[in-house]
Each structure stands twice: as structure tokens, then as C-alpha cells.
Design an enzyme around this catalytic site. Structure first.
Site, PDB file in Angstrom:
ATOM      1  CG  HIS A  24      -1.993  -1.028   1.186  1.00 21.19           C
ATOM      2  ND1 HIS A  24      -2.922  -1.114   0.178  1.00 21.19           N
ATOM      3  CD2 HIS A  24      -2.262  -2.057   2.033  1.00 21.19           C
ATOM      4  CE1 HIS A  24      -3.729  -2.149   0.413  1.00 21.19           C
ATOM      5  NE2 HIS A  24      -3.346  -2.745   1.531  1.00 21.19           N
ATOM      6  CG  ASP A  37      -2.678  -8.220   0.448  1.00 18.92           C
ATOM      7  OD1 ASP A  37      -2.036  -8.584   1.450  1.00 18.92           O
ATOM      8  OD2 ASP A  37      -3.731  -7.535   0.516  1.00 18.92           O
ATOM      9  CG  ASP A  87      -4.888 -10.115   2.956  1.00 16.62           C
ATOM     10  OD1 ASP A  87      -4.496 -10.650   1.904  1.00 16.62           O
ATOM     11  OD2 ASP A  87      -4.657  -8.914   3.238  1.00 16.62           O
ATOM     12  CG  HIS A 128      -6.597  -5.321   1.434  1.00 14.49           C
ATOM     13  ND1 HIS A 128      -6.013  -6.203   2.329  1.00 14.49           N
ATOM     14  CD2 HIS A 128      -7.782  -4.959   1.969  1.00 14.49           C
ATOM     15  CE1 HIS A 128      -6.820  -6.351   3.374  1.00 14.49           C
ATOM     16  NE2 HIS A 128      -7.897  -5.626   3.192  1.00 14.49           N
TER      17      HIS A 128
HETATM   18  C1  SP5 Z   1      -1.200  -5.220   3.791  1.00 14.76           C
HETATM   19  C2  SP5 Z   1      -2.667  -5.259   4.068  1.00 14.76           C
HETATM   20  O1  SP5 Z   1      -3.280  -6.318   3.934  1.00 14.76           O
HETATM   21  N1  SP5 Z   1      -3.255  -4.133   4.522  1.00 14.76           N
HETATM   22  C3  SP5 Z   1      -4.645  -4.106   4.768  1.00 14.76           C
HETATM   23  C4  SP5 Z   1      -5.079  -2.815   5.388  1.00 14.76           C
HETATM   24  C5  SP5 Z   1      -6.551  -2.822   5.615  1.00 14.76           C
HETATM   25  N2  SP5 Z   1      -6.952  -1.769   6.478  1.00 14.76           N
HETATM   26  C6  SP5 Z   1      -8.367  -1.551   6.557  1.00 14.76           C
HETATM   27  C7  SP5 Z   1      -8.997  -2.493   7.497  1.00 14.76           C
HETATM   28  C8  SP5 Z   1     -10.492  -2.355   7.488  1.00 14.76           C
HETATM   29  C9  SP5 Z   1     -11.066  -3.455   8.337  1.00 14.76           C
HETATM   30  N3  SP5 Z   1     -12.492  -3.523   8.237  1.00 14.76           N
HETATM   31  C10 SP5 Z   1     -12.952  -4.634   9.038  1.00 14.76           C
HETATM   32  C11 SP5 Z   1     -14.330  -5.038   8.661  1.00 14.76           C
HETATM   33  C12 SP5 Z   1     -14.719  -6.264   9.481  1.00 14.76           C
HETATM   34  N4  SP5 Z   1     -14.960  -5.905  10.855  1.00 14.76           N
HETATM   35 ZN    ZN Z   2      -4.182  -7.168   2.363  1.00 12.46          ZN
END
Ligand code: SP5
Ligand code: ZN
Length: 344
Positions: A160, A196, A285, A198
Site C-alpha cells: 500500500h 494480497d 488475507d 487488497h
Molecule cells: C497489507 C494489508 O493487507 N493491509 C490491509 C489494510 C486494511 N486496512 C483496513 C482495514 C479495514 C477493516 N475492516 C474490518 C471489517 C470487518 N470488521
Molecule cells: Zn491485504
């Protein structure tokens, strides 16, 4: 195949992130590396070695000097202002504001260089993020020595992070730094395959106007998942980089049937591009039990995933990104490497 890891990476240990309207324990924590190391050792998947120190220059090949300096000094300045908790931004530059002017205030700088509230800086952050870059570079160096594979067990993750922005638990873009190091070592036709969950917005933006690195990403559709503001299929690169970025977003709930077929497609595209060396941004993930994600891969699927990458038959550097179902993370990462090694 070697795994590269530095204990200094464990010095980054944030207390809380701000998510879902509340403070929650950081998903990205040292226990992630510990459980992966334990599983790799138990399965005897190869030597685990510490990185060499390549200095700061390879970082500056990707990130701006001002950004690097900010990360290096941020915690000291925060403390000098008498603040004690982890460092997090509370205001960002946004549409219609002065996005090209760095404020003098530390809070202003925080908002300038970051893009979310989930990525705290604390006392050990600099040492850890620096160590993670050296772990990535040492893995790349393995390939430049002629090794067919290496695993850079990086944390904090990196995909990111952009030229001068951090967020998404990422500070320096480890995969991008490793890729640039390969180019600078004389390698050609390097590609990044980001798997990943994301979208790797940082990686995309770093290489978006370049034609020396092909970036392909499989990820949750940004219209319904973080990072929301990049990762759509119509982003194909810009200028001479046009055609060198491929986004393959998938809807929430995606399982192995679609994911495996999409990965096959991505690898076919990379074959056509003439890829000679592959850097894989490896996030687990995509696992069905991941606490912040909504894909449905099983532990067994990660063996198949590793086999598909092995069948691509190119020197491959795996760089760890996300994966937050900690109990299964060691198994899932080790399964990817087992599948990769089994089919070489
Ligand atoms: C490297 C990587 O995988 N970074 C991911 C960053 C994500 N950050 C945002 C997290 C939002 C979490 N929302 C949770 C919803 C379920 N409770
Ligand atoms: Zn991720």
C-alpha cells in the site's frame, strides 16, 4: 529455498488502529511473523537467514528523500512534543486542498504523508520498516545470484506504500524496492504479481508511468473493499506505462473456482509479456477465515496456488504482505511455499 527474516522487524508493534468507528487491536502484529517462522521450521522448508545491510540507497530508488526522512524522525519529533501514545494522523489533504505543500507542523506532515488511520508509528517503527526493506532486497539478491526462489518474510508489509505515502499497515514498499533492486542488478522483464486480498495501490502508483515493470494484481473489488480509491479494471497504466498495469478485481465472496481461474489468466498475460523474473506480493488475507477480508480460499487452496506459480517456471521472489487469521497464517504461507517447491 531461503527465507529471509530480521528480528528487528518485530520492533514495530502498534497498540491500536482506528477501524469501524472504534479502536481495535492492530491486525498487523509481530505474532504474524512468529507463527510463520514456526511453521517453516517445523516443515523444514529451507534455511532461515538474516538480511545483509544494503543501506538506504535502494530505498531512495523508490521513495522520496523527504518521505524517508519523515519516517526516520517522526517518532523522535512526536516524543519531543510530549506525546506518548502511538502516532496516528487525524486530518488529511483532500480534494481541493493544497496537496503539494508540506506543512511545518507534525500533525500536518502526518496527514500529508499518510492515507488512513490504521497505520500507527511507534518507537520501533523505523528500525522495523528499514529491516523489512533489507529483508526484501536480500531476497532479490538471492535471485540475482541465480537462485530459483526466495521468501522475504517482511513485516510491516509494503504494497500500500507509495513514493511518499504510507498506510494500510505499510510504510516502505518492500516488493517495489526489491523489484527496483533487480532492475538495477541488470535484470530485465521483471513483473510483480500481487495476490494480497487488497489492491496494492502503492505498487501500482510507483510503476504506473513506467514500462520496465509489469504489475498485475488480483484483489477484492475496490468499489466494495479497501483501499476503495484505486484498483479498478480500467487502470491500465499511463504514458509509456500504458498497458503495463493489469487489475483483476473480484467481488466479495470469491472462492477458489474463480480465484484459481483468474490466477491462470494473470499468469498467461505475464507469459505473453515475456516475464523473466517474478516478484509475488504474497498476502494470505484471501483466506475464508481472515478477520478483515471476504474471500473464501481454504488452506488447501494455497498449495494449488503455489503449484500454479511454480508451473510458471520463472525465478520467483515471494514478499510477504497481509494475512490476519493468525492461527492459520503459518499453515497458509507454508502451503504456498510447499506447493511452489513441490512442483519445481
Ligand atoms: C497489507 C494489508 O493487507 N493491509 C490491509 C489494510 C486494511 N486496512 C483496513 C482495514 C479495514 C477493516 N475492516 C474490518 C471489517 C470487518 N470488521
Ligand atoms: Zn491485504
Amino acid at each position: 529455498m531461503k527465507t529471509i527474516f530480521s528480528p528487528a522487524q518485530q520492533l514495530h508493534h502498534g497498540a491500536r488502529e482506528f477501524t469501524d468507528g472504534q479502536w481495535t487491536l492492530c491486525n498487523e502484529h509481530p505474532g504474524r511473523s512468529s507463527i510463520i517462522l514456526a511453521e517453516l521450521e517445523a516443515r523444514k522448508l529451507g534455511d532461515i537467514v538474516q538480511p545483509q545491510d544494503w543501506g538506504i540507497d535502494p530505498i531512495l530508488r523508490v521513495h522520496s528523500p523527504a518521505f524517508v526522512e519523515f519516517l526516520q524522525n517522526a517518532w523522535t519529533q512526536w516524543q519531543a512534543e510530549g506525546r506518548t501514545g502511538d502516532m496516528l494522523p487525524s486530518v488529511w489533504c483532500s480534494r481541493g486542498m493544497r496537496t503539494n505543500r508540506v506543512p511545518e507542523s507534525l500533525d500536518g506532515k502526518l496527514g500529508y504523508y499518510s492515507f488512513d488511520s490504521g497505520t500507527p508509528i511507534m518507537s520501533g517503527t523505523w528500525q522495523a520498516v528499514y529491516a523489512a526493506t533489507q529483508v526484501a532486497i536480500t531476497g532479490a539478491h538471492q535471485l540475482s545470484l541465480g537462485e530459483q526462489g526466495a521468501f522475504s518474510l517482511c513485516r510491516p508489509p509494503g504494497h500500500h506504500a507509495a513514493v511518499d505515502q504510507y498506510g494500510g499497515y505499510c510504510f516502505f514498499n518492500n516488493a517495489a524496492i526489491a523489484t527496483q533492486f533487480l532492475l538495477d542488478s541488470g535484470c530485465n522483464r521483471v513483473a510483480i504479481l500481487d495476490i494480497d486480498y487488497h489492491h496494492g495501490n502503492g505498487t501500482q502508483s510507483i510503476f504506473y508511468q513506467r514500462n520496465d515493470v509489469y504489475v498485475v494484481s488480483l484483489h477484492a473489488h475496490p468499489s466494495e473493499e479497501y483501499p476503495f480509491f484505486l484498483g479498478y479494471e480500467d487502470e491500465r497504466g499511463d504514458g509509456i506505462g500504458e498497458g503495463y498495469n493489469l487489475n483483476l478485481p473480484m467481488r466479495l465472496g470469491t472462492d477458489w473456482a474463480l480465484y484459481g481461474a483468474t490466477l491462470d489468466h494473470a499468469l498467461q498475460v505475464l507469459e505473453r509479456h515475456g516475464t523473466e523474473i517474478l516478484v509475488v506480493s504474497l498476502g494470505c488475507d484471501t483466506f475464508h477465515d481472515d478477520p478483515i477480508s471476504r474471500f473464501r480460499l481454504t488452506s488447501e487452496n494455497y498449495i494449488r496456488l503455489g503449484e500454479k506459480i511454480a508451473a510458471f517456471q520463472k525465478p520467483t521472489l515471494f514478499v510477504l504482505e497481509g494475512g490476519y487469521a493468525v492461527d492459520a497464517l503459518g499453515i497458509n504461507v507454508a502451503n504456498v511455499l510447499t506447493g511452489f517447491l513441490g512442483k519445481r
